[in-house]
Design a protein around this motif. Structure first.
Motif, PDB file in Angstrom:
ATOM      1  N   VAL A 158       0.866  -1.180   0.000  1.00  0.00           N
ATOM      2  CA  VAL A 158       0.000   0.000   0.000  1.00  0.00           C
ATOM      3  C   VAL A 158       0.899   1.225   0.000  1.00  0.00           C
ATOM      4  O   VAL A 158       1.800   1.344   0.836  1.00  0.00           O
ATOM      5  CB  VAL A 158      -0.937   0.015   1.221  1.00  0.00           C
ATOM      6  CG1 VAL A 158      -1.692   1.343   1.303  1.00  0.00           C
ATOM      7  CG2 VAL A 158      -1.919  -1.149   1.158  1.00  0.00           C
ATOM      8  N   TYR A 159       0.669   2.106  -0.972  1.00  0.00           N
ATOM      9  CA  TYR A 159       1.503   3.314  -1.072  1.00  0.00           C
ATOM     10  C   TYR A 159       0.637   4.556  -0.910  1.00  0.00           C
ATOM     11  O   TYR A 159      -0.329   4.751  -1.645  1.00  0.00           O
ATOM     12  CB  TYR A 159       2.223   3.346  -2.418  1.00  0.00           C
ATOM     13  CG  TYR A 159       3.188   4.502  -2.540  1.00  0.00           C
ATOM     14  CD1 TYR A 159       4.365   4.517  -1.805  1.00  0.00           C
ATOM     15  CD2 TYR A 159       2.934   5.578  -3.379  1.00  0.00           C
ATOM     16  CE1 TYR A 159       5.261   5.580  -1.896  1.00  0.00           C
ATOM     17  CE2 TYR A 159       3.826   6.637  -3.485  1.00  0.00           C
ATOM     18  CZ  TYR A 159       4.983   6.629  -2.740  1.00  0.00           C
ATOM     19  OH  TYR A 159       5.870   7.674  -2.837  1.00  0.00           O
ATOM     20  N   ILE A 160       0.992   5.362   0.050  1.00  0.00           N
ATOM     21  CA  ILE A 160       0.268   6.622   0.265  1.00  0.00           C
ATOM     22  C   ILE A 160       1.259   7.769   0.065  1.00  0.00           C
ATOM     23  O   ILE A 160       2.254   7.875   0.783  1.00  0.00           O
ATOM     24  CB  ILE A 160      -0.359   6.670   1.677  1.00  0.00           C
ATOM     25  CG1 ILE A 160      -1.408   5.550   1.806  1.00  0.00           C
ATOM     26  CG2 ILE A 160      -0.999   8.045   1.931  1.00  0.00           C
ATOM     27  CD1 ILE A 160      -2.055   5.424   3.173  1.00  0.00           C
ATOM     28  N   GLY A 161       1.001   8.575  -0.942  1.00  0.00           N
ATOM     29  CA  GLY A 161       1.906   9.675  -1.259  1.00  0.00           C
ATOM     30  C   GLY A 161       1.632  10.204  -2.639  1.00  0.00           C
ATOM     31  O   GLY A 161       0.529  10.040  -3.160  1.00  0.00           O
ATOM     32  N   SER A 162       2.605  10.906  -3.220  1.00  0.00           N
ATOM     33  CA  SER A 162       2.605  11.443  -4.583  1.00  0.00           C
ATOM     34  C   SER A 162       1.973  12.825  -4.691  1.00  0.00           C
ATOM     35  O   SER A 162       1.393  13.348  -3.744  1.00  0.00           O
ATOM     36  CB  SER A 162       1.913  10.518  -5.588  1.00  0.00           C
ATOM     37  OG  SER A 162       0.517  10.741  -5.609  1.00  0.00           O
ATOM     38  N   CYS A 163       2.059  13.372  -5.913  1.00  0.00           N
ATOM     39  CA  CYS A 163       1.501  14.698  -6.184  1.00  0.00           C
ATOM     40  C   CYS A 163      -0.020  14.670  -6.187  1.00  0.00           C
ATOM     41  O   CYS A 163      -0.661  15.711  -6.145  1.00  0.00           O
ATOM     42  CB  CYS A 163       2.044  15.243  -7.503  1.00  0.00           C
ATOM     43  SG  CYS A 163       1.744  14.197  -8.929  1.00  0.00           S
ATOM     44  N   THR A 164      -0.601  13.490  -6.244  1.00  0.00           N
ATOM     45  CA  THR A 164      -2.065  13.390  -6.220  1.00  0.00           C
ATOM     46  C   THR A 164      -2.580  13.435  -4.788  1.00  0.00           C
ATOM     47  O   THR A 164      -3.502  14.175  -4.462  1.00  0.00           O
ATOM     48  CB  THR A 164      -2.530  12.059  -6.852  1.00  0.00           C
ATOM     49  OG1 THR A 164      -1.723  11.777  -7.969  1.00  0.00           O
ATOM     50  CG2 THR A 164      -3.980  12.114  -7.249  1.00  0.00           C
ATOM     51  N   ASN A 165      -1.998  12.628  -3.926  1.00  0.00           N
ATOM     52  CA  ASN A 165      -2.530  12.438  -2.572  1.00  0.00           C
ATOM     53  C   ASN A 165      -1.428  12.264  -1.532  1.00  0.00           C
ATOM     54  O   ASN A 165      -1.477  11.331  -0.728  1.00  0.00           O
ATOM     55  CB  ASN A 165      -3.425  11.189  -2.530  1.00  0.00           C
ATOM     56  CG  ASN A 165      -4.812  11.410  -3.114  1.00  0.00           C
ATOM     57  OD1 ASN A 165      -5.235  10.686  -4.008  1.00  0.00           O
ATOM     58  ND2 ASN A 165      -5.525  12.406  -2.617  1.00  0.00           N
ATOM     59  N   GLY A 166      -0.455  13.163  -1.528  1.00  0.00           N
ATOM     60  CA  GLY A 166       0.595  13.078  -0.507  1.00  0.00           C
ATOM     61  C   GLY A 166       0.599  14.311   0.386  1.00  0.00           C
ATOM     62  O   GLY A 166       1.594  14.614   1.031  1.00  0.00           O
ATOM     63  N   THR A 192      -1.630   7.134  -5.930  1.00  0.00           N
ATOM     64  CA  THR A 192      -1.005   7.863  -7.039  1.00  0.00           C
ATOM     65  C   THR A 192      -2.005   8.021  -8.191  1.00  0.00           C
ATOM     66  O   THR A 192      -3.214   7.865  -7.986  1.00  0.00           O
ATOM     67  CB  THR A 192       0.266   7.123  -7.485  1.00  0.00           C
ATOM     68  OG1 THR A 192      -0.065   5.751  -7.738  1.00  0.00           O
ATOM     69  CG2 THR A 192       1.319   7.160  -6.382  1.00  0.00           C
ATOM     70  N   ASN A 193      -1.499   8.309  -9.379  1.00  0.00           N
ATOM     71  CA  ASN A 193      -2.409   8.678 -10.469  1.00  0.00           C
ATOM     72  C   ASN A 193      -2.337   7.801 -11.712  1.00  0.00           C
ATOM     73  O   ASN A 193      -3.068   8.028 -12.665  1.00  0.00           O
ATOM     74  CB  ASN A 193      -2.147  10.138 -10.851  1.00  0.00           C
ATOM     75  CG  ASN A 193      -0.662  10.414 -11.000  1.00  0.00           C
ATOM     76  OD1 ASN A 193       0.080   9.562 -11.479  1.00  0.00           O
ATOM     77  ND2 ASN A 193      -0.218  11.581 -10.581  1.00  0.00           N
TER      78      ASN A 193
END
Ligand code: SF4
Lengths: 426, 176
Positions: free
Chosen positions: A303-311, A389-390
């Motif tokens: 599970v990855y939580i981050g990025s320019c979408t949802n970090g 992410t996106n």
């Protein structure tokens, strides 16, 4: 006849029209990162044109692979770093101060209503959340942008998305945009600007608006855009308070950058979000979308939580609310990457980082990291990830890996259960 | 300087081929175009396609379907074509950034309607397909076995100027 926001920005920034329909715009911001800029720099050096059009309009960050993972990525960072120093670029963010480009630049107040923004990065459309025209471009456009401060575009048409109704509990901007992309299709907005309007957007924070605009390119859009309003002014206030006597004055000034009521749109899509459920992608295209409930029970490895979408902080907060006092499944590797140092610090102060760590998540430094499968968090062949992410392209997070895109809340619930899970069922 | 257009065609009969498939992110650490050369279309998901095969090695024209080059803005995608001598792509439609990147590099991203692409793809049954591009006449002539087909396309004056000048850097440098 009225004009759309994009048309107003094009009119006000038109530098040249060498041929009918080819609009060369002057640029307010040229954003740079270490993956797409070094080749532009090398070419400028080779052409003996190692110059920048205006060092105060360039904003530069090392974000995709940081800290560098090997000699090659260290070299990319070095090229960018030396170039930024050589040209004395004031706003250059290196390790310790760096974060994901589309999170850190807005956070620093660099993006304003009515601006033209380019970057060698497809998710540059994120910055349209501020009422700017912001487009991802390739390295050649970036190179000319750096040297001349201009970029060429076709005359834009705009698709208007009216987001009506009220957001149900457990449904977020990410769910809305996934739903919109499933309606538009992956090329439904090609050569168009995607304008997000309506009461749902009016109530959204800047963070949520950035999440919406971030994924406009997944429907092929040149840029996403939201109308600047008091939410925009509040967000920018600490950067603009010397420019305006009051917030109302700033708001009045920014009202110039709103589409006219009688503007002409290429098409309009009405979406009532009132009955929307949490959304998730399946397959390898971002328009392949189902409800989380439909995929409930699908096992995931990471599970990855981050990025320019949802970090952003709001995203981490939503995930932490789900994780609080619980442990993630043994079968799952949880990774969270706060998108900027400020978000990291704020999350520390709020106790969010503590919650993530106690639940069994690995907390990484601010970076693109696993999002594009270039550094920390790459999937093995056959592995499945739930990710905020996106892009769910085949191999995006590692060759042979599969990605399900979802909101931070859904991702957190999935981490706890080890299988795709609607947070509302926990 | 103008690139060389036309030649032997390869058919990628699928829509939405993205730039991650054309050149995977792990090769974005290269800082020269030439270094990308061996990795062309390495991650393409398409039945019967072999990224190491003779067909691709010979090809100088890529023919595909809708929304070609979607996804990441990486110009590494047109570059990996360029260094493999593929200077012409023919497709039903493109993602904006990819199309612009092709013209910005002085290369051709030709758009043909679905019916024409269907015919082009059907031509393969007659044998290897060779393609001639007539920029002046804005037409594509495809030959396979004894069959010859001609299709017309449109190119904007601006895109044409980019091709003629060898790309956007040259064009912009002369003008701004
Ligand atoms: S977080 Fe992912 S999508 Fe966003 S800029 Fe970084 S690599 Fe691109």
């Amino acid at each position: 006849m009225g004009k759309t926001l994009a048309e107003k920005i094009f009119d006000s920034h038109l530098r040249d029209e060498p041929f009918p329909g080819a609009k060369v715009l002057s640029l307010d911001r040229v954003l740079c990162h270490e993956i797409t800029t070094p080749v532009a720099i090398a070419d400028l050096v080779w052409r003996e044109k190692d110059r920048v059009f205006d060092k105060t309009k360039l904003k530069v960050v090392i974000d995709h692979v940081t800290p560098s993972k090997d000699t090659k990525t260290a070299t990319q960072a070095k090229i960018l770093r030396e170039w930024a120093r050589r040209h004395d670029i004031p706003d250059f963010f290196d390790i310790g101060r760096n974060g994901v480009c589309h999170a850190i630049f807005p956070e620093k107040g660099y993006i304003r209503p009515g601006f033209t923004v380019i970057m060698g990065d497809s998710h540059t459309c994120t910055h349209g959340a501020f009422g700017a025209f912001a487009a991802g471009v390739g390295t050649t456009d970036l190179e000319v942008g750096i040297l001349k401060g201009v970029c060429a575009f076709r005359e834009p048409e705009t698709i208007r998305i009216n987001l009506n109704g009220t957001m149900p509990d457990g449904v977020y901007a990410k769910d809305v945009i996934l739903h919109v992309i499933s309606k538009l299709g992956v090329n439904g907005a090609t050569d168009r600007i995607v304008e997000f309007r309506g009461p749902v957007v009016d109530k959204m924070s800047m963070e949520a608006r950035m999440t919406l605009c971030n994924m406009a390119v997944e429907a092929g859009g040149t840029s996403g855009v939201c109308m600047p309003d008091m939410v925009t002014v509040d967000f920018l206030w600490k950067f603009i308070k010397d420019e305006f006597s009051t917030k109302e004055a700033a708001f009045a000034d920014y009202s110039e950058w709103v589409s006219d009521e009688d503007a002409v749109y290429a098409s309009t899509l009405d979406v009532d979000v009132s009955n929307l459920e949490p959304q998730v992608t399946f397959g390898f295209k971002p328009d392949c979308v189902k409800t989380v409930k439909e995929l409930q029970g699908t096992p995931v490895d990471q599970v990855y939580i981050g990025s320019c979408t949802n970090g952003r902080l709001e995203d981490l907060r939503q995930a932490a609310d789900v994780l609080k006092g619980k442990k993630i499944a043994d079968s799952v590797r949880g990774i969270v990457s706060p998108a900027t140092p400020k978000i990291f610090q704020d999350a520390l102060e709020e106790g969010i980082i503590q919650i993530f760590m106690e639940s069994g998540f690995c907390v990484t430094n601010p970076t693109c990291g696993a999002c594009l499968g270039m550094s920390n968090g790459v999937l093995a062949e056959g592995e499945v990830a739930a990710s905020t992410t996106n892009r769910n392209f085949n191999g995006r997070m590692g060759k042979g890996g599969m990605v399900h895109l979802m909101s931070p809340e859904s991702a957190a619930a999935t981490a706890l259960a080890g299988v795709i899970t609607d947070a509302r069922t926990l | 300087m103008q690139k060389k257009f036309g030649g032997s065609a390869i058919f990628l009969d699928r829509s939405d081929i993205n730039t991650d498939e054309i050149i995977p992110a792990k090769y974005l650490t290269e800082v020269t175009k030439e270094a990308l050369q061996p990795y062309i279309l390495e991650d393409l998901k398409l039945d019967g396609f072999d990224p190491k095969g003779e067909k691709l090695k010979k090809a100088t024209v890529v023919v595909s379907r809708e929304n070609f080059g979607c996804g990441s803005s990486r110009e590494h995608a047109p570059w990996v074509f360029e260094v493999n001598d593929v200077h012409t792509v023919i497709a039903e439609s493109y993602a904006r950034i990819f199309r612009q990147n092709m013209f910005n590099g002085g290369m051709l991203a030709i758009e043909l309607p679905k019916a024409d692409i269907d015919q082009l793809i059907a031509l393969q049954e007659q044998g290897d397909v060779g393609i001639e591009v007539d920029l002046e006449g804005q037409s594509v002539i495809a030959k396979a076995g004894s069959e010859v087909k001609k299709f017309t396309f449109e190119i904007s004056q601006f895109d044409r100027a980019l091709v003629d000048s060898g790309g956007w850097v040259e064009f912009a440098d002369a003008r701004y």
